[in-house]
Design a protein around this motif. Structure first.
Motif, PDB file in Angstrom:
ATOM      1  N   GLY A  49     -11.690   6.481   0.098  1.00  0.00           N
ATOM      2  CA  GLY A  49     -11.258   6.008  -1.120  1.00  0.00           C
ATOM      3  C   GLY A  49      -9.881   6.341  -1.466  1.00  0.00           C
ATOM      4  N   PRO A  50      -9.758   7.803  -1.731  1.00  0.00           N
ATOM      5  CA  PRO A  50      -8.481   8.416  -2.022  1.00  0.00           C
ATOM      6  C   PRO A  50      -7.246   8.160  -1.189  1.00  0.00           C
ATOM      7  CG  PRO A  50     -10.128  10.145  -2.433  1.00  0.00           C
ATOM      8  CD  PRO A  50     -10.818   8.719  -1.819  1.00  0.00           C
ATOM      9  N   GLY A  51      -7.781   7.930  -0.068  1.00  0.00           N
ATOM     10  CA  GLY A  51      -6.543   7.536   1.161  1.00  0.00           C
ATOM     11  C   GLY A  51      -5.878   6.368   0.893  1.00  0.00           C
ATOM     12  N   THR A  52      -6.531   5.284   0.117  1.00  0.00           N
ATOM     13  CA  THR A  52      -5.829   4.088  -0.174  1.00  0.00           C
ATOM     14  C   THR A  52      -4.753   4.404  -1.249  1.00  0.00           C
ATOM     15  OG1 THR A  52      -7.555   3.669  -1.697  1.00  0.00           O
ATOM     16  CG2 THR A  52      -7.916   2.942   0.500  1.00  0.00           C
ATOM     17  N   LYS A  53      -4.905   5.262  -2.240  1.00  0.00           N
ATOM     18  CA  LYS A  53      -4.025   5.424  -3.121  1.00  0.00           C
ATOM     19  C   LYS A  53      -2.720   6.354  -2.401  1.00  0.00           C
ATOM     20  CE  LYS A  53      -7.388   5.652  -6.777  1.00  0.00           C
ATOM     21  NZ  LYS A  53      -8.074   6.512  -7.845  1.00  0.00           N
ATOM     22  N   ILE A 105      -1.533   6.114   0.557  1.00  0.00           N
ATOM     23  CA  ILE A 105      -0.815   5.251   1.502  1.00  0.00           C
ATOM     24  C   ILE A 105      -0.228   4.114   0.695  1.00  0.00           C
ATOM     25  CG2 ILE A 105      -2.461   3.404   2.082  1.00  0.00           C
ATOM     26  CD1 ILE A 105      -1.332   3.985   5.081  1.00  0.00           C
ATOM     27  N   SER A 106      -0.573   4.034  -0.704  1.00  0.00           N
ATOM     28  CA  SER A 106       0.111   3.130  -1.406  1.00  0.00           C
ATOM     29  C   SER A 106       1.588   3.121  -1.773  1.00  0.00           C
ATOM     30  CB  SER A 106      -0.697   2.789  -2.761  1.00  0.00           C
ATOM     31  OG  SER A 106      -0.443   4.001  -3.523  1.00  0.00           O
ATOM     32  N   LYS A 107       2.353   2.270  -2.244  1.00  0.00           N
ATOM     33  CA  LYS A 107       3.768   2.388  -2.375  1.00  0.00           C
ATOM     34  C   LYS A 107       4.125   3.581  -3.529  1.00  0.00           C
ATOM     35  CE  LYS A 107       7.617  -0.332  -3.885  1.00  0.00           C
ATOM     36  NZ  LYS A 107       8.156  -1.563  -4.169  1.00  0.00           N
ATOM     37  N   LYS A 108       3.247   3.754  -4.424  1.00  0.00           N
ATOM     38  CA  LYS A 108       3.591   4.654  -5.568  1.00  0.00           C
ATOM     39  C   LYS A 108       3.600   6.093  -4.888  1.00  0.00           C
ATOM     40  CE  LYS A 108       1.855   6.112  -9.918  1.00  0.00           C
ATOM     41  NZ  LYS A 108       0.926   6.147 -11.116  1.00  0.00           N
ATOM     42  N   MET A 109       2.418   6.346  -4.026  1.00  0.00           N
ATOM     43  CA  MET A 109       2.401   7.840  -3.566  1.00  0.00           C
ATOM     44  C   MET A 109       3.426   8.133  -2.595  1.00  0.00           C
ATOM     45  SD  MET A 109      -0.174   9.412  -5.245  1.00  0.00           S
ATOM     46  CE  MET A 109      -0.751  10.539  -4.265  1.00  0.00           C
ATOM     47  N   LEU A 110       3.821   7.185  -1.785  1.00  0.00           N
ATOM     48  CA  LEU A 110       4.670   7.181  -0.545  1.00  0.00           C
ATOM     49  C   LEU A 110       6.089   7.492  -1.385  1.00  0.00           C
ATOM     50  CD1 LEU A 110       3.379   4.491   1.749  1.00  0.00           C
ATOM     51  CD2 LEU A 110       3.254   7.032   2.264  1.00  0.00           C
ATOM     52  N   TYR A 111       6.403   6.973  -2.285  1.00  0.00           N
ATOM     53  CA  TYR A 111       7.657   7.084  -2.762  1.00  0.00           C
ATOM     54  C   TYR A 111       7.767   8.378  -3.640  1.00  0.00           C
ATOM     55  CZ  TYR A 111       9.637   2.781  -1.682  1.00  0.00           C
ATOM     56  OH  TYR A 111      10.321   1.564  -0.827  1.00  0.00           O
ATOM     57  N   ALA A 112       6.819   9.264  -3.413  1.00  0.00           N
ATOM     58  CA  ALA A 112       6.893  10.414  -4.279  1.00  0.00           C
ATOM     59  C   ALA A 112       7.835  11.630  -3.538  1.00  0.00           C
ATOM     60  CB  ALA A 112       5.691  11.416  -4.079  1.00  0.00           C
ATOM     61  N   LYS A 130      -1.709  -1.627  -0.524  1.00  0.00           N
ATOM     62  CA  LYS A 130      -2.193  -1.025  -1.943  1.00  0.00           C
ATOM     63  C   LYS A 130      -3.840  -1.053  -1.508  1.00  0.00           C
ATOM     64  CE  LYS A 130      -2.090  -6.143  -3.581  1.00  0.00           C
ATOM     65  NZ  LYS A 130      -1.528  -6.638  -4.506  1.00  0.00           N
ATOM     66  N   PRO A 131      -4.554  -0.313  -2.600  1.00  0.00           N
ATOM     67  CA  PRO A 131      -6.126  -0.100  -2.251  1.00  0.00           C
ATOM     68  C   PRO A 131      -6.713  -1.348  -1.894  1.00  0.00           C
ATOM     69  CG  PRO A 131      -5.292   1.356  -4.114  1.00  0.00           C
ATOM     70  CD  PRO A 131      -3.956   0.535  -3.557  1.00  0.00           C
ATOM     71  N   ALA A 132      -6.167  -2.528  -2.598  1.00  0.00           N
ATOM     72  CA  ALA A 132      -7.149  -3.669  -2.368  1.00  0.00           C
ATOM     73  C   ALA A 132      -7.011  -4.176  -1.025  1.00  0.00           C
ATOM     74  CB  ALA A 132      -6.940  -4.714  -3.568  1.00  0.00           C
ATOM     75  N   ARG A 156     -12.166  -1.308   0.317  1.00  0.00           N
ATOM     76  CA  ARG A 156     -11.046  -0.436  -0.335  1.00  0.00           C
ATOM     77  C   ARG A 156     -11.176   1.063   0.184  1.00  0.00           C
ATOM     78  NH1 ARG A 156      -9.319  -2.977  -5.199  1.00  0.00           N
ATOM     79  NH2 ARG A 156      -8.479  -0.825  -6.366  1.00  0.00           N
ATOM     80  N   GLU A 157     -11.238   1.097   1.604  1.00  0.00           N
ATOM     81  CA  GLU A 157     -11.238   2.400   2.196  1.00  0.00           C
ATOM     82  C   GLU A 157     -10.307   2.460   3.268  1.00  0.00           C
ATOM     83  OE1 GLU A 157     -15.139   3.515   3.776  1.00  0.00           O
ATOM     84  OE2 GLU A 157     -15.912   3.929   1.626  1.00  0.00           O
TER      85      GLU A 157
END
Length: 276
Positions: A29-33, A35-42, A65-67, A72-73
């Motif tokens: 579950g957390p993995g979807t976040k 790999i999302s754009k928000k986390m990757l641009y950190a 994104k997570p969806a 959602r995994e």
């Protein structure tokens, strides 16, 4: 049909290893976040940063994104930090010293694979006193009891029974250990790979150091390991389940080490293969 017997201990964070492994987990579950754009641009060094850059070569944007993922995994991932001597592992001559037989010692990535698969022989040393030295006469006696003569290429497994102490202080302080003479005897018989179901191949650290302090004789310190500077051989430590083998010989052992550059040891999943 062949029977496969696991001869390895379990690597885990909560073990009583002096240098225990640690593990950071990325669950589904957390993995979807992550790999999302928000986390990757950190940042450029973030997890999956290289994947993001590669993906953008084709799309020009990051659509995930997570969806986006079923249930959602995403995929799980683990970051493991451990020494090359954590858990069941194989030591190469480089671990014993920089030179072996007068030449640069072979490292773990140099281990000939053909040495890591061969006929297995179990020698019973469960009668030995805690902390005692396993000598040449012990090896000869164990071979005599099973009426067996070592053959070139055999993989010899020393059974102390101390794998049953795994998770207790006694595992590190009380097992019997191989001596120089016993190790030399096996190598002269043509053995290149051997192993023990105890924390170390030699006697426990405290026992060796106490004898060195008492006598001032450094021959008490890791005699089996240091013999490997004179004659090349490889040994496994922290084997397990040798008591599950149905016979002392007449089975195969597979113990291929992980291929790590510039290392003196690596983890193995040691397995005995017993044919009907």
């Amino acid at each position: 049909m062949a029977q496969f017997i696991d001869l390895s201990v379990l690597m885990e964070e909560k073990s009583m290893e002096p240098a225990p492994m640690s593990m950071k987990k990325v669950l589904h579950g957390p993995g979807t976040k992550i790999i999302s754009k928000k986390m990757l641009y950190a940042g450029k060094k973030g997890l999956f940063a290289k994947l993001k850059a590669a993906f953008r070569l084709y799309t020009g944007k990051w659509p995930l994104k997570p969806a986006s993922f079923p249930q959602r995994e995403f995929l799980s991932n683990e970051l493991v930090t451990a020494t090359t001597h954590t858990g069941t592992h194989l030591d190469a001559p480089w671990h014993y010293g920089s030179l072996c037989e007068g030449k640069p010692a072979r490292q773990i990535a140099d281990v000939p694979l053909e040495l890591c698969f061969g006929n297995g022989v179990v020698l019973d040393m469960t009668h030995k006193e805690p902390g005692s030295l396993i000598g040449k006469e012990d090896i000869e006696g164990a071979l005599g009891k099973i009426d067996y003569s070592i053959l070139k290429g055999d993989i010899v497994l020393i059974r102390t029974g101390f794998d049953k102490k795994w998770g207790t202080p006694a595992y590190f302080t009380s097992h019997p250990g191989m001596g120089r003479a016993a190790t030399e005897y096996l190598t002269q018989c043509g053995v290149s790979v051997m192993g023990i179901d105890a924390y170390g191949f030699d006697r426990p650290f405290g026992r060796m150091v106490a004898d060195y302090v008492r006598t001032g004789d450094n021959r008490y310190l890791w005699p089996a390991h240091f013999y490997g500077r004179e004659h090349e051989y490889f040994h496994m430590e922290r084997l397990a389940n040798l008591d599950r083998l149905p016979r002392p010989y007449g089975f195969k052992v597979a113990c291929f080490p992980i291929k790590i550059k510039d290392a003196g040891a690596a983890w193995v999943r040691a397995v005995a293969i017993v044919e009907d």
